[in-house]
Design a protein around this motif. Sequence first.
Motif, PDB file in Angstrom:
ATOM      1  N   SER A   1      47.092  34.353  65.836  1.00  0.00           N
ATOM      2  CA  SER A   1      46.953  35.555  65.008  1.00  0.00           C
ATOM      3  C   SER A   1      46.475  35.213  63.596  1.00  0.00           C
ATOM      4  N   LEU A   2      45.924  36.229  62.933  1.00  0.00           N
ATOM      5  CA  LEU A   2      45.456  36.052  61.561  1.00  0.00           C
ATOM      6  C   LEU A   2      46.660  36.052  60.629  1.00  0.00           C
ATOM      7  N   LEU A   3      46.759  35.026  59.806  1.00  0.00           N
ATOM      8  CA  LEU A   3      47.921  34.795  58.947  1.00  0.00           C
ATOM      9  C   LEU A   3      47.688  35.248  57.524  1.00  0.00           C
ATOM     10  N   ALA A   4      46.559  34.883  56.938  1.00  0.00           N
ATOM     11  CA  ALA A   4      46.376  35.095  55.493  1.00  0.00           C
ATOM     12  C   ALA A   4      44.909  35.295  55.144  1.00  0.00           C
ATOM     13  N   ILE A   5      44.692  36.158  54.150  1.00  0.00           N
ATOM     14  CA  ILE A   5      43.368  36.358  53.559  1.00  0.00           C
ATOM     15  C   ILE A   5      43.525  36.196  52.053  1.00  0.00           C
ATOM     16  N   THR A   6      42.790  35.253  51.486  1.00  0.00           N
ATOM     17  CA  THR A   6      42.812  35.057  50.041  1.00  0.00           C
ATOM     18  C   THR A   6      41.413  35.313  49.482  1.00  0.00           C
ATOM     19  N   HIS A   7      41.338  36.199  48.488  1.00  0.00           N
ATOM     20  CA  HIS A   7      40.081  36.448  47.785  1.00  0.00           C
ATOM     21  C   HIS A   7      39.959  35.444  46.647  1.00  0.00           C
ATOM     22  N   LEU A   8      38.889  34.678  46.632  1.00  0.00           N
ATOM     23  CA  LEU A   8      38.582  33.775  45.516  1.00  0.00           C
ATOM     24  C   LEU A   8      37.477  34.445  44.725  1.00  0.00           C
ATOM     25  N   LEU A   9      37.846  35.268  43.747  1.00  0.00           N
ATOM     26  CA  LEU A   9      36.859  36.162  43.125  1.00  0.00           C
ATOM     27  C   LEU A   9      35.749  35.385  42.438  1.00  0.00           C
ATOM     28  N   HIS A  10      36.085  34.379  41.666  1.00  0.00           N
ATOM     29  CA  HIS A  10      35.061  33.675  40.902  1.00  0.00           C
ATOM     30  C   HIS A  10      34.249  32.703  41.750  1.00  0.00           C
ATOM     31  N   ALA A  11      34.803  32.303  42.871  1.00  0.00           N
ATOM     32  CA  ALA A  11      34.050  31.432  43.776  1.00  0.00           C
ATOM     33  C   ALA A  11      33.238  32.243  44.777  1.00  0.00           C
ATOM     34  N   ALA A  12      33.400  33.576  44.748  1.00  0.00           N
ATOM     35  CA  ALA A  12      32.700  34.444  45.707  1.00  0.00           C
ATOM     36  C   ALA A  12      32.973  33.999  47.145  1.00  0.00           C
ATOM     37  N   GLN A  13      34.270  33.788  47.415  1.00  0.00           N
ATOM     38  CA  GLN A  13      34.689  33.380  48.753  1.00  0.00           C
ATOM     39  C   GLN A  13      35.885  34.210  49.211  1.00  0.00           C
ATOM     40  N   VAL A  14      35.992  34.378  50.510  1.00  0.00           N
ATOM     41  CA  VAL A  14      37.191  34.929  51.135  1.00  0.00           C
ATOM     42  C   VAL A  14      37.694  33.884  52.122  1.00  0.00           C
ATOM     43  N   HIS A  15      38.924  33.436  51.941  1.00  0.00           N
ATOM     44  CA  HIS A  15      39.504  32.430  52.839  1.00  0.00           C
ATOM     45  C   HIS A  15      40.382  33.130  53.864  1.00  0.00           C
TER      46      HIS A  15
ATOM     47  N   PRO B   1      29.829  37.444  49.031  1.00  0.00           N
ATOM     48  CA  PRO B   1      30.862  36.413  49.211  1.00  0.00           C
ATOM     49  C   PRO B   1      30.760  35.748  50.584  1.00  0.00           C
ATOM     50  N   ARG B   2      31.121  34.478  50.613  1.00  0.00           N
ATOM     51  CA  ARG B   2      31.125  33.735  51.874  1.00  0.00           C
ATOM     52  C   ARG B   2      32.545  33.634  52.403  1.00  0.00           C
ATOM     53  N   ILE B   3      32.646  33.546  53.722  1.00  0.00           N
ATOM     54  CA  ILE B   3      33.943  33.385  54.374  1.00  0.00           C
ATOM     55  C   ILE B   3      34.213  31.905  54.617  1.00  0.00           C
ATOM     56  N   VAL B   4      35.395  31.461  54.241  1.00  0.00           N
ATOM     57  CA  VAL B   4      35.901  30.142  54.641  1.00  0.00           C
ATOM     58  C   VAL B   4      37.011  30.409  55.645  1.00  0.00           C
ATOM     59  N   VAL B   5      36.886  29.844  56.832  1.00  0.00           N
ATOM     60  CA  VAL B   5      37.852  30.136  57.886  1.00  0.00           C
ATOM     61  C   VAL B   5      38.561  28.841  58.305  1.00  0.00           C
ATOM     62  N   GLY B   6      39.855  28.959  58.534  1.00  0.00           N
ATOM     63  CA  GLY B   6      40.633  27.783  58.918  1.00  0.00           C
ATOM     64  C   GLY B   6      41.809  28.191  59.792  1.00  0.00           C
ATOM     65  N   CYS B   7      42.576  27.179  60.204  1.00  0.00           N
ATOM     66  CA  CYS B   7      43.786  27.470  60.975  1.00  0.00           C
ATOM     67  C   CYS B   7      44.831  26.404  60.717  1.00  0.00           C
TER      68      CYS B   7
ATOM     69  N   PRO C   1      44.384  26.743  46.122  1.00  0.00           N
ATOM     70  CA  PRO C   1      45.468  27.742  46.090  1.00  0.00           C
ATOM     71  C   PRO C   1      45.616  28.497  47.412  1.00  0.00           C
ATOM     72  N   SER C   2      44.513  28.712  48.104  1.00  0.00           N
ATOM     73  CA  SER C   2      44.587  29.453  49.366  1.00  0.00           C
ATOM     74  C   SER C   2      45.319  28.649  50.434  1.00  0.00           C
ATOM     75  N   ILE C   3      45.251  27.320  50.356  1.00  0.00           N
ATOM     76  CA  ILE C   3      45.973  26.458  51.304  1.00  0.00           C
ATOM     77  C   ILE C   3      47.472  26.574  51.046  1.00  0.00           C
ATOM     78  N   ASP C   4      47.845  26.507  49.783  1.00  0.00           N
ATOM     79  CA  ASP C   4      49.241  26.651  49.390  1.00  0.00           C
ATOM     80  C   ASP C   4      49.776  28.012  49.849  1.00  0.00           C
ATOM     81  N   PHE C   5      49.035  29.067  49.559  1.00  0.00           N
ATOM     82  CA  PHE C   5      49.473  30.431  49.920  1.00  0.00           C
ATOM     83  C   PHE C   5      49.665  30.559  51.424  1.00  0.00           C
ATOM     84  N   ALA C   6      48.690  30.106  52.189  1.00  0.00           N
ATOM     85  CA  ALA C   6      48.764  30.262  53.645  1.00  0.00           C
ATOM     86  C   ALA C   6      49.939  29.466  54.218  1.00  0.00           C
TER      87      ALA C   6
END
Lengths: 180, 180
Positions: free
Chosen positions: A88-102, A27-33, A139-144
């Motif tokens: 600080s780190l706010l949220a981690i979302t697993h995107l299982l089918h996209a093989a990503q961790v946001h 899986p690849r990491i997508v990082v944002g703030c 969805p990870s944007i909404d969640f965060a």
Amino acid sequence: MQLRIPPGDNRPRAICNACGAIHYHNPRIVVGCIPERQGRILLCQRGIDPRRGYWTFPAGFYEIGETLAQAAARESLEEALARVQVGSLLAITHLLHAAQVHMTFRATLLDDNFGVGAESLQAGLCGEGEIPWDHLAFPSIDFALRCYFADRSAGREQLHFSTAERALGGGAAAGSPRAL
Amino acid sequence: MQLRIPPGDNRPRAICNACGAIHYHNPRIVVGCIPERQGRILLCQRGIDPRRGYWTFPAGFYEIGETLAQAAARESLEEALARVQVGSLLAITHLLHAAQVHMTFRATLLDDNFGVGAESLQAGLCGEGEIPWDHLAFPSIDFALRCYFADRSAGREQLHFSTAERALGGGAAAGSPRAL
């Protein structure tokens, strides 16, 4: 290339029939703030697919040779020409089918001199009541964002996890993305 | 394959001269946990390179289709036949030159029926005063363990970040790894 389970492993891997090299896919990491300034946060309207026309905070693929915080700051500069201090780190979302961790950090926008990066259509500051909830990119944007405002209201800074089973976005352009 | 900067990008990528496909290389996640039972923690002696003979808590490459917590539990089962309940995120270490991010969770070891996995030489429970500090496999293991015990003593659960500039381990066998 052929998918086979290497000796001592338990998953099929892409193995080169010629040289035997195993090409691991992980899986690849997508990082944002979420850069905040005077109570408002910085959002960008995506200018590229997938999810062109939809809104996001600055985020992108984590690259080799940088820390996660450096990556979040780089994405803010690339997408919104914005200088931020990452918190600080706010949220981690697993995107299982996209093989990503946001992975999303809190951040402070250091001045008002932001702009529109090459991959964005617009960028702007947005109060909690002005978030375009129906036109967020992923969805990870909404969640965060929901976690961000909930924690801010409660005066705390927690780390939140979520998992999305379906793949990200669809690559389709936005129907009628709302302007900020 | 040739290293070139694709249009709209700012980093050299591996591009196939025949079909134009861009092969992105991004940092990989190594995920692990520190399983505790009755005040002692579970460590394994590595049976494979790199760092064969050195000690670690269960950890390994994050795979597609699982959450980070599921990966930490899977590694505990593979390396020490241990069933764990994964808790809060303890530490993130950036290994810049190895292009890895090590993410370590707190965990509870659910019973005493652990064992020695295929990639381990030994596994055992270890009190804070028994940690083989001079024979730990990687800097990220040392960092996470120190954070773990400091937080436990203080009665808190924080998230800690660190960055290691040099590559992980050397692949050399341990001189005289201390038995647990």
